[in-house]
Design a protein around this motif. Sequence first.
Motif, PDB file in Angstrom:
ATOM      1  N   GLU A   4       0.990  -1.121  -0.077  1.00 56.07           N
ATOM      2  CA  GLU A   4       0.056  -0.004   0.121  1.00 56.07           C
ATOM      3  C   GLU A   4       0.720   1.327   0.069  1.00 56.07           C
ATOM      4  N   PHE A   5       0.278   2.420  -0.888  1.00 58.16           N
ATOM      5  CA  PHE A   5       1.067   3.511  -0.803  1.00 58.16           C
ATOM      6  C   PHE A   5       0.272   4.640  -0.735  1.00 58.16           C
ATOM      7  N   GLY A   6       0.445   5.663  -0.034  1.00 59.54           N
ATOM      8  CA  GLY A   6      -0.564   6.896  -0.201  1.00 59.54           C
ATOM      9  C   GLY A   6      -0.158   8.026   0.484  1.00 59.54           C
ATOM     10  N   PHE A   7      -1.001   9.110   0.442  1.00 60.14           N
ATOM     11  CA  PHE A   7      -0.586  10.354   1.088  1.00 60.14           C
ATOM     12  C   PHE A   7      -1.879  10.924   1.509  1.00 60.14           C
ATOM     13  N   ASN A   8      -1.668  11.714   2.827  1.00 56.88           N
ATOM     14  CA  ASN A   8      -2.639  12.512   3.296  1.00 56.88           C
ATOM     15  C   ASN A   8      -2.367  14.001   3.083  1.00 56.88           C
ATOM     16  N   ILE A   9      -3.158  14.741   2.560  1.00 60.27           N
ATOM     17  CA  ILE A   9      -2.671  16.324   2.570  1.00 60.27           C
ATOM     18  C   ILE A   9      -3.749  17.227   3.089  1.00 60.27           C
ATOM     19  N   GLN A  10      -3.325  17.995   4.250  1.00 58.72           N
ATOM     20  CA  GLN A  10      -3.940  19.143   4.547  1.00 58.72           C
ATOM     21  C   GLN A  10      -4.018  20.296   3.912  1.00 58.72           C
ATOM     22  N   VAL A  11      -4.804  20.684   3.246  1.00 59.08           N
ATOM     23  CA  VAL A  11      -4.590  21.928   2.230  1.00 59.08           C
ATOM     24  C   VAL A  11      -4.462  23.031   3.069  1.00 59.08           C
ATOM     25  N   ASN A  12      -5.693  23.291   3.809  1.00 62.66           N
ATOM     26  CA  ASN A  12      -5.709  24.370   4.707  1.00 62.66           C
ATOM     27  C   ASN A  12      -6.383  23.999   5.950  1.00 62.66           C
ATOM     28  N   ARG A  13      -7.123  24.904   6.816  1.00 67.49           N
ATOM     29  CA  ARG A  13      -7.605  24.700   7.749  1.00 67.49           C
ATOM     30  C   ARG A  13      -8.923  23.640   7.595  1.00 67.49           C
ATOM     31  N   ASN A  14      -9.634  23.968   6.510  1.00 66.31           N
ATOM     32  CA  ASN A  14     -10.965  23.360   6.263  1.00 66.31           C
ATOM     33  C   ASN A  14     -10.771  22.129   5.227  1.00 66.31           C
ATOM     34  N   SER A  18      -6.903  12.412   0.559  1.00 68.65           N
ATOM     35  CA  SER A  18      -5.970  11.560   0.755  1.00 68.65           C
ATOM     36  C   SER A  18      -5.882  10.756  -0.643  1.00 68.65           C
ATOM     37  N   LEU A  19      -5.131  10.034  -1.104  1.00 69.54           N
ATOM     38  CA  LEU A  19      -5.064   9.240  -2.174  1.00 69.54           C
ATOM     39  C   LEU A  19      -4.164   7.937  -1.862  1.00 69.54           C
ATOM     40  N   MET A  20      -4.642   7.053  -1.840  1.00 71.80           N
ATOM     41  CA  MET A  20      -3.980   5.677  -1.643  1.00 71.80           C
ATOM     42  C   MET A  20      -4.148   4.697  -2.844  1.00 71.80           C
ATOM     43  N   GLY A  21      -3.163   3.683  -3.052  1.00 75.19           N
ATOM     44  CA  GLY A  21      -3.151   2.709  -4.003  1.00 75.19           C
ATOM     45  C   GLY A  21      -2.715   1.492  -3.242  1.00 75.19           C
ATOM     46  N   TRP A  22      -3.382   0.441  -3.590  1.00 74.92           N
ATOM     47  CA  TRP A  22      -2.744  -0.969  -2.776  1.00 74.92           C
ATOM     48  C   TRP A  22      -3.093  -2.057  -3.851  1.00 74.92           C
ATOM     49  N   VAL A  23      -2.483  -3.126  -3.436  1.00 77.13           N
ATOM     50  CA  VAL A  23      -2.425  -4.365  -4.209  1.00 77.13           C
ATOM     51  C   VAL A  23      -2.044  -5.374  -3.139  1.00 77.13           C
ATOM     52  N   LYS A  24      -3.025  -6.503  -3.262  1.00 79.68           N
ATOM     53  CA  LYS A  24      -3.000  -7.834  -2.188  1.00 79.68           C
ATOM     54  C   LYS A  24      -2.814  -8.909  -3.187  1.00 79.68           C
ATOM     55  N   ASP A  25      -1.754  -9.458  -2.966  1.00 78.28           N
ATOM     56  CA  ASP A  25      -1.534 -10.892  -3.796  1.00 78.28           C
ATOM     57  C   ASP A  25      -1.763 -11.962  -2.707  1.00 78.28           C
ATOM     58  N   MET A  26      -2.668 -12.929  -3.309  1.00 78.59           N
ATOM     59  CA  MET A  26      -3.349 -13.897  -2.526  1.00 78.59           C
ATOM     60  C   MET A  26      -2.682 -15.329  -3.154  1.00 78.59           C
ATOM     61  N   ASP A  27      -2.509 -16.165  -2.353  1.00 87.89           N
ATOM     62  CA  ASP A  27      -2.058 -17.292  -2.824  1.00 87.89           C
ATOM     63  C   ASP A  27      -2.369 -18.321  -1.751  1.00 87.89           C
ATOM     64  N   GLN A  28      -2.125 -19.667  -2.036  1.00 85.65           N
ATOM     65  CA  GLN A  28      -2.520 -20.630  -1.127  1.00 85.65           C
ATOM     66  C   GLN A  28      -4.239 -20.695  -0.857  1.00 85.65           C
ATOM     67  N   LEU A  29      -5.026 -20.199  -1.694  1.00 82.27           N
ATOM     68  CA  LEU A  29      -6.554 -20.072  -1.530  1.00 82.27           C
ATOM     69  C   LEU A  29      -6.943 -21.456  -1.640  1.00 82.27           C
ATOM     70  N   ILE A  30      -7.991 -21.785  -0.992  1.00 85.35           N
ATOM     71  CA  ILE A  30      -8.662 -23.178  -1.119  1.00 85.35           C
ATOM     72  C   ILE A  30      -9.183 -23.501  -2.287  1.00 85.35           C
ATOM     73  N   SER A  31      -9.048 -24.662  -2.973  1.00 88.29           N
ATOM     74  CA  SER A  31      -9.515 -25.295  -4.292  1.00 88.29           C
ATOM     75  C   SER A  31      -9.862 -26.528  -3.855  1.00 88.29           C
ATOM     76  N   ALA A  32     -10.805 -27.118  -4.941  1.00 90.25           N
ATOM     77  CA  ALA A  32     -11.278 -28.419  -4.897  1.00 90.25           C
ATOM     78  C   ALA A  32     -10.550 -29.100  -5.940  1.00 90.25           C
ATOM     79  N   LYS A  33      -9.750 -30.224  -5.845  1.00 93.80           N
ATOM     80  CA  LYS A  33      -9.367 -30.938  -6.894  1.00 93.80           C
ATOM     81  C   LYS A  33     -10.231 -32.340  -7.185  1.00 93.80           C
ATOM     82  N   THR A  34     -10.605 -32.521  -8.361  1.00 98.07           N
ATOM     83  CA  THR A  34     -11.520 -33.849  -8.437  1.00 98.07           C
ATOM     84  C   THR A  34     -10.535 -34.993  -8.905  1.00 98.07           C
ATOM     85  N   TYR A  35     -11.061 -36.058  -8.362  1.00 98.42           N
ATOM     86  CA  TYR A  35     -10.102 -37.300  -8.474  1.00 98.42           C
ATOM     87  C   TYR A  35     -11.471 -38.428  -8.814  1.00 98.42           C
ATOM     88  N   ARG A  36     -11.045 -39.574  -9.780  1.00 95.11           N
ATOM     89  CA  ARG A  36     -11.881 -40.297 -10.229  1.00 95.11           C
ATOM     90  C   ARG A  36     -11.202 -41.866  -9.731  1.00 95.11           C
TER      91      ARG A  36
END
Length: 176
Positions: A4-14, A18-36
């Motif tokens: 994740e990368f981002g920044f928060n900016i207070q322009v003035n008193r009022n 903020s602008l954020m960019g993010w990436v989430k890589d997921m592995d080892q998710l559950i799957s079902a393998k079929t056998y006969r």
Amino acid sequence: QSYEFGFNIQVNRNWAFSLMGWVKDMDQLISAKTYRTGIYTYQVAANGDYGQAQGIDFTLENRGMLINTMLQYTYSVAKANGDYDVSAFGGQYVDAPSQQYLMPYDRTHDLALSLYTFLPFGITASMTHFYQSGFPYTPMIYSGDKPVYDELNKNTKRSPDWYWANLSLSKKVAFS
């Protein structure tokens, strides 16, 4: 893994944003393998699927004025694969290369707007609007005269978008 990368900016008193960019890589998710084995078919759960979610979050906020506002927008995409899928032809199980497709929980666009102010006689008013794009789903096609899921085009259609708005009025009353 999450980045994740981002920044928060207070322009003035009022005003602030903020602008954020993010990436989430997921592995080892559950799957079902079929056998006969002989005439029997069974499935075994395995940790083998993978996916990725990525997005951009933007927030614009105004505070300390007559009407306080906050605008939030998120653009995101969530994709993953499905190993050992049922083939669309003949219901045969195939060990084909995996392909990523949109996940059912993917909501590409989220937009929220909140307004807040103080009215005469000690009344507080707020209004919230929320918009979200629809979830993806697999379309139906006809195989002869029977409707079946189009397994070659998983989650390529979108449900209708979702929108709601709330209005709240409140007054604080003190009792001795």
